[in-house]
Design a protein around this motif. Structure first.
Motif, short mmCIF file in Angstrom:
data_model
loop_
_atom_site.label_atom_id
_atom_site.label_comp_id
_atom_site.label_asym_id
_atom_site.label_seq_id
_atom_site.Cartn_x
_atom_site.Cartn_y
_atom_site.Cartn_z
N UNK A 159 0.84 -1.10 -0.09
CA UNK A 159 0.14 0.05 -0.02
C UNK A 159 0.73 1.17 0.08
N UNK A 160 2.39 1.04 0.26
CA UNK A 160 2.74 2.23 0.97
C UNK A 160 3.48 2.59 -0.97
N UNK A 161 4.04 1.38 -1.25
CA UNK A 161 4.45 1.09 -2.73
C UNK A 161 3.42 1.94 -3.45
N UNK A 162 2.10 2.21 -3.57
CA UNK A 162 1.13 2.20 -4.42
C UNK A 162 0.84 3.80 -4.28
N UNK A 163 0.73 4.42 -2.71
CA UNK A 163 0.45 5.77 -2.74
C UNK A 163 1.98 6.29 -3.40
N UNK A 164 3.32 5.88 -2.91
CA UNK A 164 4.11 6.99 -3.16
C UNK A 164 3.91 6.68 -5.12
N UNK A 165 3.97 5.34 -5.97
CA UNK A 165 3.47 5.85 -7.06
C UNK A 165 2.83 6.51 -7.71
N UNK A 166 1.48 6.86 -6.79
CA UNK A 166 1.12 7.21 -7.55
C UNK A 166 1.05 8.80 -7.23
N UNK A 167 1.77 9.38 -6.10
CA UNK A 167 2.30 10.93 -6.32
C UNK A 167 2.99 11.16 -6.87
N UNK A 168 4.40 10.43 -7.66
CA UNK A 168 4.89 10.55 -8.17
C UNK A 168 5.78 9.21 -8.36
N UNK A 169 6.13 8.79 -9.15
CA UNK A 169 6.16 7.78 -10.58
C UNK A 169 8.05 7.04 -9.63
N UNK A 170 7.04 5.48 -8.99
CA UNK A 170 8.78 4.84 -8.05
C UNK A 170 9.91 4.87 -8.76
N UNK A 171 11.29 4.53 -8.98
CA UNK A 171 11.94 4.60 -9.76
C UNK A 171 11.97 3.43 -10.37
N UNK A 172 11.37 2.30 -9.79
CA UNK A 172 10.98 0.39 -10.10
C UNK A 172 9.89 0.80 -10.14
N UNK A 173 9.76 0.69 -11.26
CA UNK A 173 8.06 0.45 -11.06
C UNK A 173 7.42 -1.14 -11.14
N UNK A 174 8.64 -1.72 -11.31
CA UNK A 174 8.46 -3.41 -11.22
C UNK A 174 8.55 -4.18 -9.98
#
Length: 64
Positions: A26-41
């Motif tokens: 859930x933290x990864x999803x939240x971080x990715x929704x705000x700004x794309x994470x470096x490694x979406x895999x």
């Protein structure tokens, strides 16, 4: 975490690991929704790990 490591854990350990991994996902999803994470895999890997944990928990419950 490899499947062999998952199979070696007890049900309670699996459940606690599942809670931690769900929180991580859930933290990864939240971080990715705000700004794309470096490694979406990492999202895909986290989802697969949660699924593996759920599968092993269910298999151990049925075996009892």
């Amino acid at each position: 975490m490899k499947n062999s490591e998952i199979k070696g854990l007890a049900i309670e350990e699996l459940r606690s690991k599942l809670v931690a991994e769900n929180e991580n996902l859930s933290k990864l999803k939240f971080a990715h929704s705000i700004t794309p994470i470096e490694n979406p895999m990492r999202l895909k890997e986290a989802r697969k790990l949660v699924a593996r944990l759920n599968t092993e928990i269910r298999a151990k419950e049925l075996a009892q």
